[in-house]
Design a protein around this motif. Structure first.
Motif, PDB file in Angstrom:
ATOM      1  N   ALA A  78       0.602  -1.113  -0.045  1.00 15.15           N
ATOM      2  CA  ALA A  78       0.103   0.080   0.316  1.00 15.15           C
ATOM      3  C   ALA A  78       0.875   1.174  -0.008  1.00 15.15           C
ATOM      4  O   ALA A  78       0.668   2.219  -0.735  1.00 15.15           O
ATOM      5  N   GLY A  79       1.959   1.113   0.618  1.00 18.16           N
ATOM      6  CA  GLY A  79       2.972   2.310   0.700  1.00 18.16           C
ATOM      7  C   GLY A  79       3.323   2.684  -0.903  1.00 18.16           C
ATOM      8  O   GLY A  79       3.672   3.680  -1.204  1.00 18.16           O
ATOM      9  N   ALA A  80       3.797   1.629  -1.310  1.00 19.62           N
ATOM     10  CA  ALA A  80       4.160   1.682  -2.634  1.00 19.62           C
ATOM     11  C   ALA A  80       3.298   2.282  -3.689  1.00 19.62           C
ATOM     12  O   ALA A  80       3.639   3.223  -4.633  1.00 19.62           O
ATOM     13  N   TRP A  81       1.857   1.942  -3.454  1.00 20.75           N
ATOM     14  CA  TRP A  81       0.907   2.632  -4.190  1.00 20.75           C
ATOM     15  C   TRP A  81       0.742   3.859  -3.844  1.00 20.75           C
ATOM     16  O   TRP A  81       0.420   4.679  -4.701  1.00 20.75           O
ATOM     17  N   VAL A  82       0.853   4.405  -2.581  1.00 22.11           N
ATOM     18  CA  VAL A  82       0.577   5.932  -2.560  1.00 22.11           C
ATOM     19  C   VAL A  82       1.497   6.595  -3.031  1.00 22.11           C
ATOM     20  O   VAL A  82       1.249   7.776  -3.480  1.00 22.11           O
ATOM     21  N   ASP A  83       2.881   6.270  -2.990  1.00 18.62           N
ATOM     22  CA  ASP A  83       3.852   7.049  -3.770  1.00 18.62           C
ATOM     23  C   ASP A  83       3.795   7.288  -5.242  1.00 18.62           C
ATOM     24  O   ASP A  83       3.726   8.162  -5.685  1.00 18.62           O
ATOM     25  N   ALA A  84       3.215   6.100  -5.817  1.00 18.08           N
ATOM     26  CA  ALA A  84       2.712   5.929  -7.381  1.00 18.08           C
ATOM     27  C   ALA A  84       1.586   6.822  -7.230  1.00 18.08           C
ATOM     28  O   ALA A  84       1.366   7.886  -8.263  1.00 18.08           O
ATOM     29  N   ALA A  85       0.673   6.866  -6.593  1.00 15.64           N
ATOM     30  CA  ALA A  85      -0.520   7.760  -6.726  1.00 15.64           C
ATOM     31  C   ALA A  85      -0.249   9.007  -6.416  1.00 15.64           C
ATOM     32  O   ALA A  85      -1.110   9.936  -7.109  1.00 15.64           O
ATOM     33  N   ARG A  86       0.592   9.561  -5.750  1.00 12.42           N
ATOM     34  CA  ARG A  86       0.931  10.842  -5.367  1.00 12.42           C
ATOM     35  C   ARG A  86       1.584  11.459  -6.727  1.00 12.42           C
ATOM     36  O   ARG A  86       0.866  12.539  -7.007  1.00 12.42           O
ATOM     37  N   ASP A  87       2.166  10.808  -7.565  1.00 15.04           N
ATOM     38  CA  ASP A  87       3.059  11.289  -8.627  1.00 15.04           C
ATOM     39  C   ASP A  87       1.672  11.566  -9.445  1.00 15.04           C
ATOM     40  O   ASP A  87       1.882  12.555 -10.451  1.00 15.04           O
ATOM     41  N   VAL A  88       0.784  10.515  -9.811  1.00 13.34           N
ATOM     42  CA  VAL A  88      -0.165  10.425 -10.859  1.00 13.34           C
ATOM     43  C   VAL A  88      -1.190  11.589 -10.368  1.00 13.34           C
ATOM     44  O   VAL A  88      -1.449  12.450 -11.160  1.00 13.34           O
ATOM     45  N   LEU A  89      -1.343  11.917  -9.100  1.00 12.81           N
ATOM     46  CA  LEU A  89      -2.325  12.946  -8.713  1.00 12.81           C
ATOM     47  C   LEU A  89      -1.822  14.516  -8.974  1.00 12.81           C
ATOM     48  O   LEU A  89      -2.468  15.369  -9.472  1.00 12.81           O
ATOM     49  N   ASN A  90      -0.384  14.341  -8.763  1.00 15.48           N
ATOM     50  CA  ASN A  90       0.259  15.775  -9.082  1.00 15.48           C
ATOM     51  C   ASN A  90      -0.028  15.904 -10.574  1.00 15.48           C
ATOM     52  O   ASN A  90       0.039  17.316 -11.120  1.00 15.48           O
ATOM     53  N   GLU A  91       0.136  15.046 -11.351  1.00 13.67           N
ATOM     54  CA  GLU A  91       0.283  15.159 -12.693  1.00 13.67           C
ATOM     55  C   GLU A  91      -1.368  15.380 -13.350  1.00 13.67           C
ATOM     56  O   GLU A  91      -1.556  16.303 -14.483  1.00 13.67           O
ATOM     57  N   VAL A  92      -2.177  14.840 -12.801  1.00 10.54           N
ATOM     58  CA  VAL A  92      -3.682  14.765 -13.256  1.00 10.54           C
ATOM     59  C   VAL A  92      -3.948  16.596 -12.928  1.00 10.54           C
ATOM     60  O   VAL A  92      -4.684  17.121 -13.672  1.00 10.54           O
ATOM     61  N   SER A  93      -3.471  16.943 -11.732  1.00  8.55           N
ATOM     62  CA  SER A  93      -3.981  18.311 -11.005  1.00  8.55           C
ATOM     63  C   SER A  93      -3.389  19.028 -11.958  1.00  8.55           C
ATOM     64  O   SER A  93      -3.895  20.184 -12.458  1.00  8.55           O
ATOM     65  N   ALA A  94      -2.003  19.033 -12.229  1.00  6.11           N
ATOM     66  CA  ALA A  94      -1.202  20.029 -13.217  1.00  6.11           C
ATOM     67  C   ALA A  94      -2.165  20.222 -14.454  1.00  6.11           C
ATOM     68  O   ALA A  94      -2.070  21.221 -14.986  1.00  6.11           O
ATOM     69  N   ALA A  95      -2.719  19.173 -15.127  1.00  5.06           N
ATOM     70  CA  ALA A  95      -3.320  19.112 -16.275  1.00  5.06           C
ATOM     71  C   ALA A  95      -4.778  19.651 -16.165  1.00  5.06           C
ATOM     72  O   ALA A  95      -5.524  19.878 -17.125  1.00  5.06           O
ATOM     73  N   GLY A  96      -5.341  19.949 -15.084  1.00  4.01           N
ATOM     74  CA  GLY A  96      -6.560  20.485 -14.712  1.00  4.01           C
ATOM     75  C   GLY A  96      -7.477  19.605 -14.887  1.00  4.01           C
ATOM     76  O   GLY A  96      -8.799  19.864 -15.340  1.00  4.01           O
ATOM     77  N   LYS A  97      -7.497  18.186 -14.950  1.00  2.96           N
ATOM     78  CA  LYS A  97      -8.400  17.035 -14.881  1.00  2.96           C
ATOM     79  C   LYS A  97      -9.155  16.680 -13.786  1.00  2.96           C
ATOM     80  O   LYS A  97      -8.573  16.761 -12.868  1.00  2.96           O
ATOM     81  N   LEU A  98     -10.044  15.756 -13.893  1.00  2.00           N
ATOM     82  CA  LEU A  98     -10.787  15.079 -12.544  1.00  2.00           C
ATOM     83  C   LEU A  98     -10.042  13.890 -12.475  1.00  2.00           C
ATOM     84  O   LEU A  98     -10.184  12.986 -12.973  1.00  2.00           O
ATOM     85  N   PRO A  99      -9.460  13.908 -11.172  1.00  2.00           N
ATOM     86  CA  PRO A  99      -9.037  12.230 -10.610  1.00  2.00           C
ATOM     87  C   PRO A  99      -9.895  11.697 -10.333  1.00  2.00           C
ATOM     88  O   PRO A  99     -10.853  11.920  -9.440  1.00  2.00           O
ATOM     89  N   ILE A 100     -10.195  10.388 -10.801  1.00  2.00           N
ATOM     90  CA  ILE A 100     -11.071   9.523 -10.430  1.00  2.00           C
ATOM     91  C   ILE A 100     -10.437   8.163 -10.036  1.00  2.00           C
ATOM     92  O   ILE A 100      -9.933   7.217 -10.724  1.00  2.00           O
ATOM     93  N   PHE A 101     -10.696   8.183  -8.538  1.00  2.00           N
ATOM     94  CA  PHE A 101      -9.868   6.694  -8.196  1.00  2.00           C
ATOM     95  C   PHE A 101     -10.926   5.487  -7.746  1.00  2.00           C
ATOM     96  O   PHE A 101     -11.794   6.208  -7.361  1.00  2.00           O
ATOM     97  N   ILE A 102     -10.735   4.578  -8.319  1.00  2.00           N
ATOM     98  CA  ILE A 102     -11.640   3.469  -8.641  1.00  2.00           C
ATOM     99  C   ILE A 102     -11.042   2.128  -8.246  1.00  2.00           C
ATOM    100  O   ILE A 102     -10.010   1.773  -8.652  1.00  2.00           O
ATOM    101  N   GLY A 103     -11.688   1.543  -7.430  1.00  2.00           N
ATOM    102  CA  GLY A 103     -11.230   0.103  -7.162  1.00  2.00           C
ATOM    103  C   GLY A 103     -11.957  -0.460  -5.991  1.00  2.00           C
ATOM    104  O   GLY A 103     -13.021   0.318  -5.323  1.00  2.00           O
TER     105      GLY A 103
END
Length: 308
Positions: A78-103
């Protein structure tokens, strides 16, 4: 832009086979979103069919991230996933898109909005020993033991709080550090709890279990056996998460001639149904802030921007 101007984010959780992926894809198309995998099994590239990952055709119609990025030989945490998700969230935020976490992985969602405890897993031997002592001696005796070893934690607990007393003792016995020390080092949440829309898909149980059974049969015709055979050929540690994915152990037994195809199918179906039942229970008790709704209600609520 380093952060979402209104801290928008959408969290779609639910039991397996509840229609989460289709809903997330529809919302992503309607609201310029990015679908971010929040499932501990769909991270494995070796398990597209057996984990019901989005198809390549579906992934081509909207951005999908963190799907199939990890090899089955990796014990992904889970810790490794959080690290990866943080990078993706920053990327999505910078692009002005809606982050949709699903699972369907509750711990991943809990890490998103509440943070992730830094406490390492407790060995079963230690947990079993503490629980046995609790049963023999009672909570007051174990509270006295905790007070001698971790007075800060003990002072915060009622002398009859069996669960929390046992947890604090387990942690200090397993790690040599007090639970409060670990809490002080907890990983912060990635999202503000008041800046997200969080839903849990709750379809009719009987309908869900029927879909689970039918889907597993389809999986067998769509490549699940090939995936299991490829994993078996690698001779990986059977305790790795990917090797314990629902259906994998039973299908490997079938491929080895130990059980029939029908038995393997029935076992995979039963394991998946039991997992779905645990998902209902986990989210009800651990993440009560998620709004429960049927898939039809969720589709109506989430496909319009005003739902945020």
């Amino acid at each position: 832009m380093s952060s979402r101007p209104d801290n928008r984010a959408l969290l779609i959780a639910g039991p397996t086979a509840s229609g989460k992926s289709a809903l997330a894809l529809a919302v992503a198309r309607a609201r310029d979103g990015v679908v971010i995998n929040t499932d501990s099994m769909q991270v494995y590239r070796d398990l597209r069919v057996l984990t019901a990952r989005p198809t390549p055709e579906e992934e081509a119609t909207a951005p999908h991230r963190l799907y199939g990025t990890v090899d089955a030989a990796v014990n992904f945490s889970a810790g490794a996933w959080v690290d990866a998700a943080r990078d993706v969230l920053n990327e999505v935020s910078a692009a002005g898109k809606l982050p949709i976490f699903i699972g369907g992985s509750g711990l991943y969602f809990k890490a998103l909005t509440r943070g992730l405890s830094a406490v390492p897993p407790i060995p079963d031997t230690i947990r079993d020993d503490v629980r046995a002592r609790l049963g023999r001696n009672g909570p007051e005796a174990l509270h006295a033991e905790l007070a001698a070893r971790d007075p800060v934690s003990a002072a915060k607990l009622n002398v009859r709080d069996r669960t929390r007393i046992a947890r604090a003792l387990e942690v200090i016995e397993a790690t040599g550090r007090a639970l409060t020390d670990w809490h002080n080092n907890a990983l912060p949440p990635l999202l503000p709890p008041d800046g997200v829309t969080a839903v849990f898909l709750a379809p009719d149980r009987d309908d869900l279990y029927a879909r689970i059974d039918a889907r597993f049969v389809r999986m067998l015709d769509e490549g699940a056996l090939d995936e299991a055979e490829a994993l078996a050929a690698r001779r990986l540690d059977p305790l790795l998460p990917a090797m314990k994915a629902h259906g994998v152990p039973a299908l490997i037994k079938y491929l080895r001639g130990e059980i029939s195809r029908e038995e393997a199918c029935a076992t995979g179906q039963a394991d998946t149904r039991h997992y779905a039942k645990r998902q209902f229970t986990w989210f009800r008790h651990q993440l009560p802030e998620f709004e429960w709704m049927t898939p039809v209600e969720a589709k109506a609520k989430l496909q319009t921007p005003s739902s945020s």
